[in-house]
Design a protein around this motif. Structure first.
Motif, mmCIF file in Angstrom:
data_model
loop_
_atom_site.group_PDB
_atom_site.id
_atom_site.type_symbol
_atom_site.label_atom_id
_atom_site.label_comp_id
_atom_site.label_asym_id
_atom_site.label_seq_id
_atom_site.Cartn_x
_atom_site.Cartn_y
_atom_site.Cartn_z
ATOM 1 N N LYS A 3 -1.075 -7.928 2.633
ATOM 2 C CA LYS A 3 -1.510 -6.428 3.048
ATOM 3 C C LYS A 3 -0.322 -5.735 2.838
ATOM 4 O O LYS A 3 0.752 -5.946 2.850
ATOM 5 C CB LYS A 3 -1.653 -6.636 4.762
ATOM 6 C CG LYS A 3 -2.212 -5.197 5.222
ATOM 7 C CD LYS A 3 -2.679 -5.628 6.567
ATOM 8 C CE LYS A 3 -3.141 -4.033 7.162
ATOM 9 N NZ LYS A 3 -3.827 -4.040 8.330
ATOM 10 N N ILE A 4 -0.694 -4.221 2.527
ATOM 11 C CA ILE A 4 0.269 -3.414 2.578
ATOM 12 C C ILE A 4 0.132 -2.438 3.855
ATOM 13 O O ILE A 4 -0.939 -2.038 4.172
ATOM 14 C CB ILE A 4 -0.043 -2.536 1.270
ATOM 15 C CG1 ILE A 4 0.504 -3.319 -0.101
ATOM 16 C CG2 ILE A 4 0.891 -1.425 1.357
ATOM 17 C CD1 ILE A 4 1.904 -3.766 0.101
ATOM 18 N N SER A 5 1.230 -2.184 4.463
ATOM 19 C CA SER A 5 1.208 -1.072 5.370
ATOM 20 C C SER A 5 2.178 -0.056 5.128
ATOM 21 O O SER A 5 3.267 -0.265 5.095
ATOM 22 C CB SER A 5 1.666 -1.681 6.833
ATOM 23 O OG SER A 5 1.750 -0.933 8.018
ATOM 24 N N PHE A 6 1.554 1.080 5.168
ATOM 25 C CA PHE A 6 2.354 2.340 4.378
ATOM 26 C C PHE A 6 2.337 3.498 5.364
ATOM 27 O O PHE A 6 1.343 3.928 6.361
ATOM 28 C CB PHE A 6 1.511 2.616 3.257
ATOM 29 C CG PHE A 6 1.807 4.083 2.643
ATOM 30 C CD1 PHE A 6 3.175 4.071 1.800
ATOM 31 C CD2 PHE A 6 1.235 5.185 2.806
ATOM 32 C CE1 PHE A 6 3.517 5.109 1.408
ATOM 33 C CE2 PHE A 6 1.582 6.307 2.161
ATOM 34 C CZ PHE A 6 2.711 6.450 1.455
ATOM 35 N N THR A 7 3.593 4.252 5.440
ATOM 36 C CA THR A 7 3.743 5.365 5.884
ATOM 37 C C THR A 7 4.408 6.334 4.949
ATOM 38 O O THR A 7 5.331 5.984 4.348
ATOM 39 C CB THR A 7 4.684 5.380 7.291
ATOM 40 O OG1 THR A 7 4.021 4.647 8.233
ATOM 41 C CG2 THR A 7 4.556 6.950 8.015
#
Ligand code: NAD
Length: 504
Positions: A232-236
């Motif tokens: 998974k990618i968690s991006f801000t």
């Protein structure tokens, strides 16, 4: 790391709990004067590959530790950050230009976040490595359970405006859930994330549970999104990069969560205390040198108090202590980078040319020490048209736009008329109106009688072009876990669906 020396930063990636050496590097620039004060590694596709391989091994070890054991390590991370509080705050300010008091605040928040998820982890998992709930089924021959397990290896891609804190908002809940992470901080400000790496190693995190690869977004960041070993990618970050990341992840239907930009509104009614309203308006837009995703950069003030509000806002904005962010009492420092300075000043100059009324600011501050760095005055434009760039686009600098309104219906419509939907705020002494506005705002975060406070205990995130998924809060670990259903046939009897198995 020496904060004063000219050689800040690590020239490698954190893989298997050790810093590698890389040949390529990127400069660390102090936004106060543009001086190069160090270098960080420019991570490559191969570095990302090594990091993901390490994280896959780290996941096997870390995910089998029970909640109590994981919590102990997370508390040790919090302690390690606390011991380095001052160094971290000075590094953050040197790297991204935010006033020292704000950087210290961020470090405290990061410590609190690790402690909070240590507690959540202990409560949710206890003596087990996963969470499990028995579910009542309508058939007494079967028993059902839902097990929540960590997703695996998570790619975390974070921005430069809160380098340590935005990384912590993801690292702490992801580790608490049992995931391993590969953190790719912003190339504009990675120093405190490198220290976070050191702290995690010291705290006893097993090799690979946290890898840190610094470098450019279009290299290391893109490689992380494309990697098959990342679950998974968690991006801000910005809306545009969010779009690119979502597209890249679509190749493998890799889940993403996106915390993106905003153009939030602060609504001020005429029944409020003007002094308080002006201060929150300033804090809501000028804090973090105006580089806040949730900045209430659109201020809507009731027409009855418009002139008094503008006069006080102008006077107070011009009195903000601007200058060297390491100096005591500084409340507005430089923008974080040369690129950000160019972007913000060209937008401000474009708006100036449209003849929108400039109430104050718009230039390099005259204060001593602001001659060389990426400084811009606190800037306020008045009455930009509703369809103008000034009113609709995220500027990401200390630039506020003010308009006035007459009725509640009108101001609700204007507040919600944005492609972004991160936050909205209201200031009014009318308690019933506060509730009406909170219901009417079509956003993820509502502030009443204030603007900007963020608490680890509450979910953070927006809608529409501000993204989806939530960081933080009671359910902050959920996005790093998946649900597995387990069904057991508990009757000892033959199932007897096929005639040849029938007993009678
Ligand atoms: P950005 O989108 O330019 O960069 C963010 C990160 O993405 C960096 O680490 C960068 O290296 C990486 N990146 C860039 N291109 C990439 C690619 N092709 N593939 C993978 N990764 C890539 O954003 P920024 O300028 O660092 O930060 C400012 C933005 O972040 C603003 O829009 C702000 O509103 C937003 N922000 C949002 C929140 C929130 O919680 N909603 C919080 C802070 C900042």
């Amino acid at each position: 790391m020496d904060v004063r020396g000219g050689a800040l930063g690590r020239a490698g990636a954190l893989i298997d709990n050790a810093w590698t050496t890389t040949r390529r590097s990127l400069p660390v620039v102090n936004p106060h004067d543009g001086a190069v004060v160090g270098a960080i590694a420019r991570g490559s596709v191969a570095d990302v590959d090594d990091a993901v391989r390490s994280a896959r091994k780290g996941f096997v070890t870390w995910s089998t530790r029970n909640g109590r054991e994981r919590a102990k390590t997370l508390r040790a991370v919090a302690d390690g950050l606390r011991r380095r509080r001052e160094t971290l705050a000075r590094l953050e300010t040197t790297d991204c230009g935010k006033p020292l008091d704000e950087s210290a605040w961020d470090v405290d928040d990061a410590i609190g976040c690790f402690e909070y998820y240590a507690d959540r982890c202990e409560r949710v998992f206890g003596e087990r490595a996963y969470a499990e709930e028995v579910v009542e089924l309508p058939d007494e021959d079967f028993a059902g359970r839902v097990r929540r397990e960590p997703l695996g290896v998570i790619g975390l891609i974070t921005p430069w405006n809160y380098p340590l804190l935005m990384a912590t908002w993801k690292v702490a809940p992801a580790l608490a859930s049992g995931c391993a992470v590969v953190l790719k901080p912003s190339e504009e400000a990675s120093l405190t994330c490198q220290v976070l790496g050191d702290v995690c190693v010291e705290a006893g995190l097993p090799p690979g549970a946290l890898c840190v690869v610094t470098g450019r977004g279009d290299e290391a960041g893109a490689a992380l999104c494309a990697h098959r070993g990342v679950d998974k990618i968690s991006f801000t970050g910005s809306f545009r990069t969010g779009q690119t990341i979502m597209r890249a992840c679509a190749q493998d239907v890799k889940p993403v969560s996106l915390e993106l930009g905003g153009k939030s509104a602060l609504v001020i009614f005429d029944d409020c205390d003007l002094e308080k309203a002006v201060e929150w308006a300033m804090f809501g837009c000028f804090w973090t040198n105006g580089q806040i995703c949730s900045a209430t950069s659109r201020v809507l003030v009731h027409e009855n108090i418009r002139e008094r509000f503008l006069a006080r806002l102008k006077e107070a904005s011009e009195a903000i202590p601007v200058g060297d962010p390491l100096a005591e009492g500084c409340r507005l420092g430089p923008l974080a980078s040369a690129a950000q300075y160019k972007k913000v000043t060209s937008m401000v100059n474009r708006i100036k040319r449209t003849k929108i009324h400039l109430l104050t600011g718009g230039n390099r501050p005259r204060a001593r020490g602001c001659e060389k760095g990426f400084y811009i005055e606190p800037t306020v434009f008045v009455d930009p048209p509703l369809d103008s760039e000034a009113w609709r686009e995220e500027i990401f600098g200390p630039v506020m736009c003010v308009r006035s309104f007459r009725t509640e219906e009108e101001v609700i419509a204007i507040t919600n008329d944005s492609e972004y939907a991160l936050a909205a705020a209201v200031i009014t002494d009318d308690v019933a109106r506060r509730e009406r506005m909170a219901s009417a705002f079509d956003v993820g975060i509502v502030w009443i009688q204030c603007s900007q406070p963020a608490f680890t205990q509450l979910p953070w995130g927006g809608r529409r072009r501000s993204g989806f998924g939530r960081d933080l809060g009671v359910n902050g670990m959920d996005k790093y876990m998946h649900q597995k259903q387990i069904v057991e046939y508990t009757s000892g009897a033959q199932f007897e669906w096929y005639p040849m198995f029938k007993k009678s």
